[in-house]
Design an enzyme around this catalytic site. Structure first.
Site, PDB file in Angstrom:
ATOM      1  N   PRO A 103       0.863  -1.252   0.126  1.00 20.91           N
ATOM      2  CA  PRO A 103      -0.097   0.086   0.009  1.00 20.91           C
ATOM      3  C   PRO A 103       0.880   1.180  -0.031  1.00 20.91           C
ATOM      4  O   PRO A 103       0.274   2.414  -0.306  1.00 20.91           O
ATOM      5  CB  PRO A 103      -0.890  -0.113   1.445  1.00 20.91           C
ATOM      6  CG  PRO A 103      -0.908  -1.701   1.340  1.00 20.91           C
ATOM      7  CD  PRO A 103       0.258  -2.003   1.063  1.00 20.91           C
ATOM      8  N   CYS A 104       2.050   1.218   0.178  1.00 18.54           N
ATOM      9  CA  CYS A 104       2.905   2.583   0.084  1.00 18.54           C
ATOM     10  C   CYS A 104       3.603   2.789  -0.991  1.00 18.54           C
ATOM     11  O   CYS A 104       4.310   3.704  -1.155  1.00 18.54           O
ATOM     12  CB  CYS A 104       3.708   2.543   1.513  1.00 18.54           C
ATOM     13  SG  CYS A 104       4.944   1.312   1.635  1.00 18.54           S
TER      14      CYS A 104
END
Length: 151
Positions: A103-104
């Site tokens: 997710p980053c």
């Protein structure tokens, strides 16, 4: 020097980054703006080099691939870390291996609006910077799910 490069250098000079480096968890190998090459320790002593593309940093999340420094290219898929959720994040089939499925990562964020609710601590936060991504990858590489190629 660009503002993005200055922000990245400040994050890499932070006490938290330096503390992880002093413990051997990761190491800055090279900064060649907009690329940062970071060596991350995996369970069993394996070292994994990531090439982060920090274009647009810190407002835009970086994107990373597993890197072969000697060959100066993406590491061959057969040599990527694997096992359980490790294989989910380190998936050479995702975006042709140009991004980690996390997710980053700026290439993985689009199309995953559910991640904000499912993994809020992993969503890109410019104030936390590259260290947020490195810590997440470090935690995954320390997982007992990682298949130890030396075993």
């Amino acid at each position: 020097m660009t503002s993005g490069m200055a922000a990245l250098e400040a994050h890499l000079a932070s006490g938290r980054f330096r503390a992880g480096a002093a413990k051997g968890r990761w190491k800055l190998l090279e900064l060649q703006w907009p690329f940062a090459f970071i060596d991350v320790l995996a369970r069993g002593g394996r070292r994994v080099v990531l090439r982060f593309d920090c274009t647009g940093y810190p407002e835009a999340a970086p994107t990373a691939t597993v890197w072969d420094r000697a060959a100066r290219c993406q590491l061959a898929a057969a040599s990527w870390p694997r096992g359980g959720r490790v294989s989910q994040v380190f998936n050479p089939g995702w975006k042709g291996g140009t991004a980690l499925y996390i997710p980053c990562d700026r290439e993985s964020i689009p199309g995953h609006s559910q991640w904000a609710g499912e993994h809020p601590w992993l969503m890109w936060c410019p104030a936390r910077g590259l260290l947020q991504y490195i810590e997440a990858v470090s935690e995954i590489l320390q997982s007992s799910e990682l298949i130890d190629e030396a075993a």
